[in-house]
Design an enzyme around this catalytic site. Sequence first.
Site, PDB file in Angstrom:
ATOM      1  N   GLY A 190       0.037  -0.977   4.775  1.00 39.51           N
ATOM      2  CA  GLY A 190      -0.329  -1.765   3.568  1.00 39.51           C
ATOM      3  C   GLY A 190      -0.060  -2.948   4.225  1.00 39.51           C
ATOM      4  N   SER A 230      -2.583   1.411   2.144  1.00 41.72           N
ATOM      5  CA  SER A 230      -1.301   2.436   3.046  1.00 41.72           C
ATOM      6  C   SER A 230      -1.543   4.331   2.743  1.00 41.72           C
ATOM      7  CB  SER A 230      -0.765   2.118   2.318  1.00 41.72           C
ATOM      8  OG  SER A 230       0.080   2.988   3.287  1.00 41.72           O
ATOM      9  N   CYS A 279      11.041  -1.303  -0.783  1.00 37.77           N
ATOM     10  CA  CYS A 279      11.185  -2.019   0.936  1.00 37.77           C
ATOM     11  C   CYS A 279      11.776  -3.090  -0.061  1.00 37.77           C
ATOM     12  CB  CYS A 279       9.787  -3.133   0.338  1.00 37.77           C
ATOM     13  SG  CYS A 279       8.422  -1.364   0.776  1.00 37.77           S
TER      14      CYS A 279
HETATM   15  N1  PLP Z   1       1.868  -3.306  -0.742  1.00 37.10           N
HETATM   16  C1  PLP Z   1       2.551  -2.417  -2.239  1.00 37.10           C
HETATM   17  C2  PLP Z   1       2.131  -2.729  -3.804  1.00 37.10           C
HETATM   18  C3  PLP Z   1       3.414  -1.659  -1.333  1.00 37.10           C
HETATM   19  O1  PLP Z   1       3.930  -0.426  -2.963  1.00 37.10           O
HETATM   20  C4  PLP Z   1       4.054  -1.471  -0.489  1.00 37.10           C
HETATM   21  C5  PLP Z   1       5.175  -0.103   0.019  1.00 37.10           C
HETATM   22  O2  PLP Z   1       5.326  -0.373  -0.826  1.00 37.10           O
HETATM   23  C6  PLP Z   1       2.853  -2.605   0.130  1.00 37.10           C
HETATM   24  C7  PLP Z   1       1.711  -2.806   0.224  1.00 37.10           C
HETATM   25  C8  PLP Z   1       3.059  -1.508   1.931  1.00 37.10           C
HETATM   26  O3  PLP Z   1       2.481  -0.980   2.942  1.00 37.10           O
HETATM   27  P1  PLP Z   1       3.534  -0.180   4.175  1.00 37.10           P
HETATM   28  O4  PLP Z   1       4.659   0.525   3.484  1.00 37.10           O
HETATM   29  O5  PLP Z   1       1.941   0.519   3.710  1.00 37.10           O
HETATM   30  O6  PLP Z   1       3.029  -1.104   4.519  1.00 37.10           O
END
Ligand code: PLP
Length: 390
Positions: free
Chosen positions: A71, A200, A327
Amino acid sequence: MDTIYLDHNATTPVDPKVVEKMIPYFTGEFGNPSSAHKKGYEASKAIEIARAEFAKLIGADPSEIIFTSGGTEADNIAIRGVYFKLAPEKNHIITTKIEHPAVLQTVQYLEKHHGAEVTYLDVDTGGRINLDDLISSITEKTALVTIMTANNEVGTIQPIEEIGKICAEKGVLFHTDAVQAAGKMPFDVNKLGISLAAFSAHKFYGPKGVGALYIKKGVRLDPQTTGGGQEKKFRPGTLNTPGIVGMGEAARLARENLDSHTEHVKGLRDYFVSRLKEEIPHLVFHGDPKHQLPQVASVGFSFVEGESTLMFLDMDGNIQASSGSACSAGDLHASHVLLAMGVSHASANGTIRFSFGKDNTKEQVDKVMEVLPPIITRLRKMSPLAPKEE
Ligand code: PLP
């Protein structure tokens, strides 16, 4: 003690059916999909099947999908790609205060280093934007509107269809971070008027390290990476065949199981919330109950620190949840999402996100409700701020 995993917004376990589909592409079918021989052709064929499956999940044409490493990369290719295509003539970006860092930090980077003017829209106490604010923010300098479909921390779903209409009327590109939406709610790029959308696989029972970007036919981007020219030059580099095959299978399963998955996780979430309301005083539920992902409960436990609650849940009950976005784990600042929704620092710091998944059971919720209330009582006893009856 069996694990009770209630952190599916952070990541999901890979479905065994997905693993099964992936395995041959680590072993016998290891070819490089760009190679002009049988092994290459087999890999490339598998990727095109996965592309068609994923496209079907979101109502797109397969030619509108490029695979990415997840993502975050999809958000970056979209936002930077539009910006560097259209700036400096159009250097204005509209977003919200509650985006995931993959979007927020990308627009902040463009603002700090590349002359972008950014409007950060406020949200209401449920976490939704005001459409009039969006309309009045759009100018002839606006290059992009980037607003997430569903929030990872509180599950609030934005009025995406209305936002899509507004952007179409004003002739502005609309990107949405749909990472939390795919496989959890109906999502059709054409119905929603979307120009670009990020996804993702690991959020819907697929593998980590693979994602996709939807690019509507006719939308032009500046490529952000140079190399071998794969994925229409937007994501050059040898493709992750096993991961992409896994994403395709996960998308197929998500599409087939959308209704039953929704009913299952919503049933568990609602049961959990009703028991919490009956059995633990001084709670605040975050998010917009009318517009919320079915699997999420974001609960503020007043007078306690979320990190302590999490630690005891893990130690006493082998229960895993999250104190905010995974994150930003380890980052003890109050959640920017909750603060933007008007939640106080103290209350934000006491918040736990529980997110349910397909393998959770009602018995697991019962177990959580054996373990959680005594933890909250114990922590409140130590808190000078908690009322005396605690
Ligand atoms: N966007 C949102 C809303 C998410 O919840 C996340 C992951 O927690 C991401 C982007 C990032 O995705 P990825 O872990 O595949 O980079």
